[in-house]
Design an enzyme around this catalytic site. Structure first.
Site, PDB file in Angstrom:
ATOM      1  N   HIS A 189       0.849  -1.183   0.000  1.00 18.71           N
ATOM      2  CA  HIS A 189       0.000   0.000   0.000  1.00 18.71           C
ATOM      3  C   HIS A 189       0.889   1.238   0.000  1.00 18.71           C
ATOM      4  CE1 HIS A 189      -3.745  -2.168   0.774  1.00 18.71           C
ATOM      5  NE2 HIS A 189      -3.061  -2.924   1.612  1.00 18.71           N
ATOM      6  N   CYS A 210      -0.389   2.383  -4.501  1.00 14.36           N
ATOM      7  CA  CYS A 210      -1.212   3.522  -4.887  1.00 14.36           C
ATOM      8  C   CYS A 210      -0.367   4.792  -4.867  1.00 14.36           C
ATOM      9  CB  CYS A 210      -2.388   3.673  -3.928  1.00 14.36           C
ATOM     10  SG  CYS A 210      -3.617   2.368  -4.024  1.00 14.36           S
TER      11      CYS A 210
END
Length: 478
Positions: free
Chosen positions: A175, A217
């Site tokens: 992430h 991301c």
């Protein structure tokens, strides 16, 4: 007010379905293009693919998450290890960071086995346990890159002890958010710190060239405006500086083995480069050619998929003319690869936003658990806890913004995106300070909340002080 319509829809859907016990899968499906770019495989066109170089190949592989809902990150890293091992890299030159809590998790229906695609081979067997559990942290990551054994805390002690003729490959999957990558323990990897480490490695003349593949991301924000083109480093990222990346091989995938599909098995950018590398003679494929394959398979707006991301290149882009063999070796089983243009399998892959993959996992646990069981109650609690955390982060960031800028200006300031080529913030010390201040008074941003780090960067860019952040945070969260 910052508005995240996708999340609001998911919350409404999940909340209603849980209450009513009418269970339908979360809508997230999209298709990949039926064709992807490939290279022709004429090695005579790849003059830079020199297989007679001197020096060693090094690899650092990092899965920066933990928890079965994040299965895919460790699966990606294990797959990468198997690829490099078949390519001829030695274990002493492959350094693996992974929490190592997936293979024997109680939810894994095949104990001791990790796969990276439906019905895939076990990619866990033989993977080195260099840095696991609490030893997967930012300090060890930097120490490994710099070859600084004295700075390590735990782990195998392996570092990139490289010389001026060596080539280094770094692959990080996890992430992330604007300016940061997540670790399962301790602090974030912050973009300016990571780029400083890379500059120090270059200044030490400790490599000939380096390649960095990054899945997260907003991963483009790690290098945007920060990675110079004179460090002999070529980087690609799963997304640009403003968009999310996507998981794939997720639950409800057609023909999926149901017992293995409570969680996503891979990430779209990652499986794209891994599966491309698996089947080709890497003495015949350049980094640029692989970039084009990944880019086409991952992008959105192609007529089939409405979800995807823009794969980016940073650093020394001229280096993309080098062959993959220089960093990954090549599997002898692919020596007869002709590498003609091909059509992919039928376009039935589905993807889910990385930040929503845990919701999908909790949803499937709830959906599949017997009515009235402890498992169903536990899964429902996980869903509610995640939803409550997201609501808290949404509210607190928006309210802090309103206190700092007023109701009329808050959204415009917090959502500002700087022009391409600029980093998200000028004063990184301010950025780190405001993040720490927020988390001190309002709690962890969480993986979901990292999307708001651009808002915090914009607070620094508009001159917000720590005292102002403390006041706004305490008024919001006390």
């Amino acid at each position: 007010m910052i508005c995240w319509g996708r999340f609001a829809f998911i919350l409404l859907t999940l909340s209603c379905l849980i209450v009513d016990e009418i269970l339908r899968p979360v809508t997230y499906a999209s298709k990949l293009p039926s064709k992807v770019l490939d290279f022709k495989g004429d090695s005579s066109n790849n003059a830079s693919c020199n297989t007679n170089f001197h020096g060693k190949r090094w690899a650092v592989l990092i899965a920066g998450s933990r928890g079965y809902e994040n299965y895919r990150h460790q699966a990606d890293v294990c797959h990468a290890y198997q690829l490099l091992k078949k390519g001829g890299l030695k274990d002493e030159n492959i350094i693996v960071f992974m929490y190592d809590d997936i293979a024997f998790d109680k939810n894994n229906f095949r104990p001791g086995v990790i796969i990276n695609k439906p019905n895939g081979d076990d990619v866990y067997k033989g993977v080195p346990k260099d840095y696991t559990g609490q030893h997967v942290n930012v300090n060890n990551f930097y120490a490994v890159i710099l070859g600084n054994k004295s700075a390590l805390t735990g782990g195998s002690g392996k570092v990139v002890d490289s010389g001026p003729n060596d080539r280094i490959f770094i692959y990080y999957t996890d992430h992330g958010g604007p300016g940061v990558l997540v670790m399962p323990n301790g602090e974030f990897v912050v973009a300016d710190d990571l780029n400083d480490v890379l500059k120090r490695k270059h200044a030490a003349k400790a490599y000939k060239s380096m390649v960095f593949y990054l899945e997260a991301c907003e991963s483009g924000s790690i290098f945007e405006g920060l990675l110079p083109d004179n460090l002999d480093i070529y980087a690609t990222t799963a997304s640009n500086a403003t968009e999310d990346s996507f998981a794939t091989y997720c639950p409800d995938e057609p023909k999926a083995p149901k017992v293995e599909y409570n969680t996503c098995l891979g990430d779209l950018y990652s499986v794209s480069w891994l599966e491309d590398s698996d089947k080709h003679d890497l003495r015949k494929e350049t980094l640029q050619e692989q970039y084009e394959v990944i880019q086409r398979r991952t992008e959105k707006g192609d007529g089939f998929s409405q979800q995807g991301s823009h794969v980016m290149q940073y650093g020394d882009k001229k280096q993309s003319n080098e062959c993959l063999y220089s960093y990954m070796g090549t599997n002898p089983a692919n020596d007869n690869d002709t590498s003609v243009e091909y059509a992919s399998s039928p376009s039935t892959l589905r993807v889910v936003n990385q930040r929503d993959a845990n919701l999908l996992y909790f949803w499937h646990k709830y959906h599949k658990a017997p009515a009235g069981s402890h498992e169903k109650h536990e899964a429902q609690k996980l869903l509610h806890d995640e939803i409550s955390l997201r609501k808290h982060v949404d509210y607190s960031i928006n309210h802090i913004g309103e206190l700092l800028y007023g109701n009329g200006s808050s959204s415009k300031v917090l959502e500002t995106v700087r022009p391409s080529g600029q980093p998200i913030v000028d004063d990184w010390n301010c950025f780190k300070m405001l993040v720490r201040t927020y988390e001190k008074y309002c709690g962890s941003l969480s993986k979901y909340g990292t999307q708001y780090l651009r808002a915090i960067a914009n607070m620094c860019n508009t001159g917000v002080t720590m005292e102002q952040m403390v006041t706004a945070s305490t008024q919001t969260c006390s």
